[in-house]
Design an enzyme around this catalytic site. Structure first.
Site: not given
Length: 278
Positions: A154-155
């Site tokens: 993800c981030t």
């Protein structure tokens, strides 16, 4: 309908024994045997084998729960693997919603070498804080120098980018943060479930960490082992809706998705994802 009797100590069986017995019975029936065979000595659990990969998964305040735990579930099944949650200090670290805490068994200062590093993602607050945590970024760079693979979910790719590890590379990230990744860093975004660039593997949002980890398991062991782990976890996703691909989602669904994320993380009415906002 009758209520089954409560299990007694004699009837109770461990989950491992239950699974092993079930598999053994199925094999025996398939072979035409009358009774299920007893587990052999080779099938009984033994001591943990040495020589497996050392995996460190970073926890920092505000991470998304599945980002570290999905890879941990997969990679801990590799033969001899040692999977450790690592944070600034030992102890529980809370997720983005604040409802759950996962225990970090080691502090960053206690870990100086890993075969695999996993950096999870988070909401705005957690991601931005991690991207500006100099001690964390220095530690990530130091571990990456000798790791076999450095990965993100993800981030978490934004954190790797902030550490300077994605310069000039292709990478993926959470769909809503892709424009920010490309605009802020020298990174080419690719809308894939996971992207490998030499020793670095980045995964898209949250659930994509499972896909990335199975691919990583095939690199650390082999395809057969990775497939067996997938079967062991019964990872055969068939969601009730065909709504997980951002490229196919309309603006209304995207706005609602981001609002729900923000509200779950802040407890306040959400406005949506704002990369770079605290």
């Amino acid at each position: 309908m009758t209520t089954p009797p409560a299990p007694t100590p004699r009837r109770a069986a461990s989950r491992r024994a239950l699974i092993r017995t079930t598999v053994g019975a199925g094999a025996a029936l398939a072979a035409g045997a009358v009774a299920a065979p007893q587990a052999s000595a080779a099938e009984r659990p033994g001591p943990r084998r040495a020589g497996g990969p050392r995996v460190g998964i970073v926890l920092y305040d505000g991470y998304s729960l599945l980002d570290p735990t999905g890879p941990a579930e997969v990679l801990s099944r590799l033969p001899g693997a040692e999977v450790t949650m690592v944070a600034a200090r030992r102890g529980p670290v809370r997720t983005d919603t604040g409802d759950v805490r996962v225990m970090a068994e080691r502090a960053l200062s206690e870990v100086d070498r890993l075969d695999v590093l996993v950096v999870p993602g988070a909401g705005n607050r957690g991601t931005v804080a991690a991207m500006n945590d100099r001690a964390l970024l220095d530690w990530i760079r130091r571990i990456h120098r000798t790791s076999r693979f450095t990965t993100s979910v993800c981030t978490g790719s934004l954190v790797l980018a902030a550490a300077g590890l994605l310069d000039g590379r292709d990478a993926t990230t959470y769909w809503a943060s892709a424009p920010y990744l490309e605009a802020t860093f020298d990174v080419t975004y690719r809308p894939e479930r996971y992207v490998r660039s030499d020793r670095i593997i980045t995964a898209a949002g949250v659930s994509a960490g499972l896909d990335m980890s199975l691919y990583l398991a095939s690199l650390l062991a082999d395809d057969v082992t990775a497939e067996a782990i997938q079967l062991a976890l019964e990872y055969d996703p068939r969601p009730p809706f065909d709504a997980g691909n951002a490229a196919e989602a309309d603006a209304q669904r995207k706005a609602l998705a981001l609002r729900l994320l923000e509200e779950s993380q802040t407890g306040r009415p959400g406005r949506g994802w704002e990369p770079g906002a605290s």
